[in-house]
Motif scaffolding. Structure first.
Motif, short mmCIF file in Angstrom:
data_model
loop_
_atom_site.label_atom_id
_atom_site.label_comp_id
_atom_site.label_asym_id
_atom_site.label_seq_id
_atom_site.Cartn_x
_atom_site.Cartn_y
_atom_site.Cartn_z
N GLN A 160 0.83 -1.21 0.00
CA GLN A 160 0.00 0.00 0.00
C GLN A 160 0.86 1.26 0.00
N LEU A 161 1.93 1.23 0.78
CA LEU A 161 2.81 2.40 0.83
C LEU A 161 3.54 2.61 -0.50
N GLN A 162 3.96 1.52 -1.13
CA GLN A 162 4.65 1.66 -2.41
C GLN A 162 3.71 2.20 -3.49
N THR A 163 2.45 1.75 -3.47
CA THR A 163 1.49 2.26 -4.44
C THR A 163 1.28 3.76 -4.27
N THR A 164 1.11 4.17 -3.03
CA THR A 164 0.93 5.59 -2.75
C THR A 164 2.19 6.38 -3.12
N MET A 165 3.36 5.79 -2.88
CA MET A 165 4.62 6.46 -3.23
C MET A 165 4.72 6.69 -4.74
N PHE A 166 4.38 5.68 -5.53
CA PHE A 166 4.49 5.82 -6.98
C PHE A 166 3.50 6.85 -7.52
N ILE A 167 2.31 6.92 -6.94
CA ILE A 167 1.35 7.94 -7.35
C ILE A 167 1.89 9.32 -6.99
N GLY A 168 2.44 9.46 -5.79
CA GLY A 168 3.01 10.74 -5.37
C GLY A 168 4.18 11.17 -6.23
N ILE A 169 5.04 10.24 -6.58
CA ILE A 169 6.19 10.57 -7.43
C ILE A 169 5.71 11.00 -8.82
N GLY A 170 4.68 10.33 -9.32
CA GLY A 170 4.13 10.73 -10.61
C GLY A 170 3.58 12.15 -10.59
#
Length: 71
Positions: free
Chosen positions: A41-51
């Motif tokens: 869940q944290l990695q998914t949120t991280m990738f959205i934030g980086i995008g």
């Protein structure tokens, strides 16, 4: 003068994106170390934030190109 303005805009956007990405990844690693079961869940949120953060330099490049050729 417009070339200088474009270079400053792109440079500041790149610095801002670098700082933003560093904060996002650092906080994600901190969160994973605290609660390893939430890693996906944290990695998914991280990738959205980086995008979202990476959109800023792209917009700055478009604005810089417009500033160079339009004004």
């Amino acid at each position: 003068m417009s070339i200088l303005a474009a270079a400053i805009a792109v440079g500041l956007a790149a610095v801002g994106a670098g700082v933003g990405n560093g904060l996002i990844v650092g906080r994600t690693i901190e969160g994973i170390s605290r609660q390893p079961e939430l890693k996906s869940q944290l990695q998914t949120t991280m990738f959205i934030g980086i995008g979202l953060v990476e959109a800023l330099p792209i917009i700055a490049v478009v604005v810089a190109i417009l500033a160079m050729f339009v004004f």
